[in-house]
Motif scaffolding. Structure first.
Motif, PDB file in Angstrom:
ATOM      1  N   PRO A  72      54.935  63.096  74.795  1.00  0.00           N
ATOM      2  CA  PRO A  72      54.999  61.469  75.306  1.00  0.00           C
ATOM      3  C   PRO A  72      54.275  60.755  75.538  1.00  0.00           C
ATOM      4  CG  PRO A  72      57.403  62.482  76.832  1.00  0.00           C
ATOM      5  CD  PRO A  72      56.478  63.573  76.257  1.00  0.00           C
ATOM      6  N   GLN A  73      52.892  61.049  76.203  1.00  0.00           N
ATOM      7  CA  GLN A  73      51.679  60.208  76.264  1.00  0.00           C
ATOM      8  C   GLN A  73      51.540  60.467  74.809  1.00  0.00           C
ATOM      9  OE1 GLN A  73      52.228  63.262  78.114  1.00  0.00           O
ATOM     10  NE2 GLN A  73      53.271  61.731  79.693  1.00  0.00           N
ATOM     11  N   ASP A  74      51.704  61.815  73.997  1.00  0.00           N
ATOM     12  CA  ASP A  74      50.768  61.081  72.351  1.00  0.00           C
ATOM     13  C   ASP A  74      51.650  60.597  71.618  1.00  0.00           C
ATOM     14  OD1 ASP A  74      48.685  63.333  72.888  1.00  0.00           O
ATOM     15  OD2 ASP A  74      50.697  64.911  72.178  1.00  0.00           O
ATOM     16  N   VAL A  75      53.113  60.556  71.857  1.00  0.00           N
ATOM     17  CA  VAL A  75      54.146  59.295  70.792  1.00  0.00           C
ATOM     18  C   VAL A  75      54.735  58.827  71.823  1.00  0.00           C
ATOM     19  CG1 VAL A  75      55.485  59.616  69.262  1.00  0.00           C
ATOM     20  CG2 VAL A  75      53.803  60.938  68.752  1.00  0.00           C
ATOM     21  N   PRO A  76      54.561  57.582  72.473  1.00  0.00           N
ATOM     22  CA  PRO A  76      55.552  56.732  73.431  1.00  0.00           C
ATOM     23  C   PRO A  76      56.725  56.482  72.570  1.00  0.00           C
ATOM     24  CG  PRO A  76      53.103  55.360  72.781  1.00  0.00           C
ATOM     25  CD  PRO A  76      54.046  56.547  72.093  1.00  0.00           C
ATOM     26  N   ASP A  92      59.492  54.172  72.517  1.00  0.00           N
ATOM     27  CA  ASP A  92      59.099  53.012  71.472  1.00  0.00           C
ATOM     28  C   ASP A  92      58.951  53.437  70.210  1.00  0.00           C
ATOM     29  OD1 ASP A  92      56.604  52.591  72.306  1.00  0.00           O
ATOM     30  OD2 ASP A  92      57.172  50.555  72.009  1.00  0.00           O
ATOM     31  N   GLU A  93      57.593  54.064  70.212  1.00  0.00           N
ATOM     32  CA  GLU A  93      57.386  54.505  68.185  1.00  0.00           C
ATOM     33  C   GLU A  93      58.078  55.623  68.133  1.00  0.00           C
ATOM     34  OE1 GLU A  93      53.368  56.053  66.277  1.00  0.00           O
ATOM     35  OE2 GLU A  93      52.981  55.809  68.426  1.00  0.00           O
ATOM     36  N   ALA A  94      58.311  56.965  69.207  1.00  0.00           N
ATOM     37  CA  ALA A  94      59.366  57.809  68.889  1.00  0.00           C
ATOM     38  C   ALA A  94      60.684  57.460  68.128  1.00  0.00           C
ATOM     39  CB  ALA A  94      59.557  58.725  69.537  1.00  0.00           C
ATOM     40  N   LEU A  95      61.144  55.960  69.094  1.00  0.00           N
ATOM     41  CA  LEU A  95      62.420  55.806  68.078  1.00  0.00           C
ATOM     42  C   LEU A  95      62.402  55.502  67.039  1.00  0.00           C
ATOM     43  CD1 LEU A  95      63.464  54.853  71.867  1.00  0.00           C
ATOM     44  CD2 LEU A  95      64.740  56.190  70.936  1.00  0.00           C
ATOM     45  N   ARG A  96      61.371  54.815  66.323  1.00  0.00           N
ATOM     46  CA  ARG A  96      60.981  53.613  65.409  1.00  0.00           C
ATOM     47  C   ARG A  96      60.422  54.906  64.351  1.00  0.00           C
ATOM     48  NH1 ARG A  96      56.678  52.855  62.791  1.00  0.00           N
ATOM     49  NH2 ARG A  96      55.502  53.765  63.957  1.00  0.00           N
ATOM     50  N   LEU A  97      59.995  55.900  64.690  1.00  0.00           N
ATOM     51  CA  LEU A  97      59.854  57.290  63.457  1.00  0.00           C
ATOM     52  C   LEU A  97      61.205  58.281  63.704  1.00  0.00           C
ATOM     53  CD1 LEU A  97      56.029  58.049  64.834  1.00  0.00           C
ATOM     54  CD2 LEU A  97      57.025  56.915  62.747  1.00  0.00           C
ATOM     55  N   ARG A  98      61.695  58.049  64.595  1.00  0.00           N
ATOM     56  CA  ARG A  98      63.257  58.957  64.393  1.00  0.00           C
ATOM     57  C   ARG A  98      64.356  57.651  63.550  1.00  0.00           C
ATOM     58  NH1 ARG A  98      67.336  58.194  68.742  1.00  0.00           N
ATOM     59  NH2 ARG A  98      67.393  56.298  68.018  1.00  0.00           N
ATOM     60  N   ASP A  99      64.210  56.944  63.739  1.00  0.00           N
ATOM     61  CA  ASP A  99      65.377  56.200  62.691  1.00  0.00           C
ATOM     62  C   ASP A  99      64.591  55.745  61.463  1.00  0.00           C
ATOM     63  OD1 ASP A  99      66.481  55.224  64.859  1.00  0.00           O
ATOM     64  OD2 ASP A  99      65.701  53.253  65.624  1.00  0.00           O
ATOM     65  N   ALA A 100      63.125  56.120  60.628  1.00  0.00           N
ATOM     66  CA  ALA A 100      62.631  55.842  60.007  1.00  0.00           C
ATOM     67  C   ALA A 100      63.311  57.099  59.321  1.00  0.00           C
ATOM     68  CB  ALA A 100      61.152  55.472  60.010  1.00  0.00           C
ATOM     69  N   ALA A 101      62.536  58.191  60.146  1.00  0.00           N
ATOM     70  CA  ALA A 101      62.584  59.929  59.198  1.00  0.00           C
ATOM     71  C   ALA A 101      64.235  59.730  58.822  1.00  0.00           C
ATOM     72  CB  ALA A 101      62.289  60.181  60.506  1.00  0.00           C
ATOM     73  N   ALA A 102      65.245  59.256  59.867  1.00  0.00           N
ATOM     74  CA  ALA A 102      66.186  59.947  59.229  1.00  0.00           C
ATOM     75  C   ALA A 102      66.453  59.043  57.701  1.00  0.00           C
ATOM     76  CB  ALA A 102      67.415  58.560  60.067  1.00  0.00           C
ATOM     77  N   GLN A 103      66.054  58.116  57.323  1.00  0.00           N
ATOM     78  CA  GLN A 103      66.489  57.027  56.551  1.00  0.00           C
ATOM     79  C   GLN A 103      65.516  57.731  54.755  1.00  0.00           C
ATOM     80  OE1 GLN A 103      69.020  55.814  56.433  1.00  0.00           O
ATOM     81  NE2 GLN A 103      69.422  55.822  58.500  1.00  0.00           N
ATOM     82  N   ALA A 104      64.066  57.799  55.318  1.00  0.00           N
ATOM     83  CA  ALA A 104      63.138  58.107  54.632  1.00  0.00           C
ATOM     84  C   ALA A 104      63.574  59.395  53.357  1.00  0.00           C
ATOM     85  CB  ALA A 104      61.474  58.241  54.928  1.00  0.00           C
ATOM     86  N   PRO A 105      63.512  59.022  51.974  1.00  0.00           N
ATOM     87  CA  PRO A 105      63.389  59.584  50.947  1.00  0.00           C
ATOM     88  C   PRO A 105      62.539  60.337  51.164  1.00  0.00           C
ATOM     89  CG  PRO A 105      63.510  58.047  49.995  1.00  0.00           C
ATOM     90  CD  PRO A 105      63.312  57.763  51.185  1.00  0.00           C
ATOM     91  N   THR A 106      61.041  60.223  51.043  1.00  0.00           N
ATOM     92  CA  THR A 106      60.098  60.217  50.949  1.00  0.00           C
ATOM     93  C   THR A 106      59.082  60.281  52.368  1.00  0.00           C
ATOM     94  OG1 THR A 106      58.886  58.105  50.140  1.00  0.00           O
ATOM     95  CG2 THR A 106      59.368  59.999  48.276  1.00  0.00           C
ATOM     96  N   LEU A 107      57.454  61.065  52.451  1.00  0.00           N
ATOM     97  CA  LEU A 107      56.900  60.328  53.142  1.00  0.00           C
ATOM     98  C   LEU A 107      55.610  60.934  53.352  1.00  0.00           C
ATOM     99  CD1 LEU A 107      55.920  60.906  56.188  1.00  0.00           C
ATOM    100  CD2 LEU A 107      55.968  63.534  56.184  1.00  0.00           C
ATOM    101  N   ALA A 136      61.629  60.749  72.296  1.00  0.00           N
ATOM    102  CA  ALA A 136      62.119  59.814  73.109  1.00  0.00           C
ATOM    103  C   ALA A 136      62.470  59.560  74.238  1.00  0.00           C
ATOM    104  CB  ALA A 136      62.910  58.957  71.354  1.00  0.00           C
ATOM    105  N   LYS A 137      63.432  61.281  74.454  1.00  0.00           N
ATOM    106  CA  LYS A 137      64.156  61.066  75.409  1.00  0.00           C
ATOM    107  C   LYS A 137      62.934  61.881  76.306  1.00  0.00           C
ATOM    108  CE  LYS A 137      67.967  63.304  73.723  1.00  0.00           C
ATOM    109  NZ  LYS A 137      68.821  64.368  72.745  1.00  0.00           N
ATOM    110  N   GLY A 138      62.233  61.737  76.197  1.00  0.00           N
ATOM    111  CA  GLY A 138      60.593  62.320  76.933  1.00  0.00           C
ATOM    112  C   GLY A 138      60.785  63.650  76.825  1.00  0.00           C
ATOM    113  N   GLU A 139      60.828  63.925  76.308  1.00  0.00           N
ATOM    114  CA  GLU A 139      61.158  65.911  76.114  1.00  0.00           C
ATOM    115  C   GLU A 139      59.194  65.849  75.572  1.00  0.00           C
ATOM    116  OE1 GLU A 139      63.732  67.680  75.005  1.00  0.00           O
ATOM    117  OE2 GLU A 139      64.979  66.529  76.238  1.00  0.00           O
ATOM    118  N   SER A 140      58.862  67.288  75.741  1.00  0.00           N
ATOM    119  CA  SER A 140      57.594  67.821  75.145  1.00  0.00           C
ATOM    120  C   SER A 140      58.307  68.670  74.096  1.00  0.00           C
ATOM    121  CB  SER A 140      56.757  68.418  75.697  1.00  0.00           C
ATOM    122  OG  SER A 140      56.045  67.110  76.922  1.00  0.00           O
TER     123      SER A 140
END
Length: 145
Positions: free
Chosen positions: A10-14, A16-31, A56-60
């Motif tokens: 969680p120190q590498d990916v805060p 709020d950023e992890a939540l944003r990336l999770r939601d974006a990844a769920a919808q993204a057809p490409t990277l 996002a849950k604070g887990e490594s």
């Protein structure tokens, strides 16, 4: 021996950023990586969503190669047995191993497959034990105290 693993905390990916990336990844057809754009398979998308959800849950999150070779101590730790017990298991053929020099090495994949098969082996053993019971003999009982 070099480890084939990558850790994200969680120190590498805060959060709020992890939540944003999770939601974006769920919808993204490409990277998009730099100037390259890669199509995401469903499996890759699920993996990214799961990784960012855990962060996002604070887990490594630890990503480990299934082909990684382990020392006998590392394999014993995964199996939750002592190193001498693992060595005995190796010598009896319970798990395949390599000996690139003087030390044994065990594939992480072999350890994980052994763990997956353990429940099935236990069930078969208990069924075999139960088959030895004589149902007509009502005088047999087991006491624990």
């Amino acid at each position: 021996m070099g480890s084939t693993q990558t850790r994200a905390t969680p120190q590498d990916v805060p959060v709020d950023e992890a939540l944003r990336l999770r939601d974006a990844a769920a919808q993204a057809p490409t990277l998009r990586l730099g100037d390259s754009e890669l199509e995401l398979s469903d499996g890759a998308r699920r993996l990214l969503v799961e990784m960012f959800a855990r962060l996002a849950k604070g887990e490594s999150v630890l990503v480990v190669s299934a082909d990684e070779m382990l020392s006998t101590q590392e394999a014993a730790d995964l199996l939750r047995v002592s190193r001498p017990t693992l060595v005995k298991m190796l010598d009896e053929g319970a798990l395949p191993f390599e000996r690139p020099g003087t030390h044994r090495r065990v594939a992480r994949r072999a350890v994980l497959e052994f763990l997956e098969g353990r429940a099935e082996r236990r069930t078969r053993a208990m069924e075999g034990f139960a088959a030895t019971e004589d149902p007509s003999d009502t005088n047999d009982y087991v006491t624990t105290r």
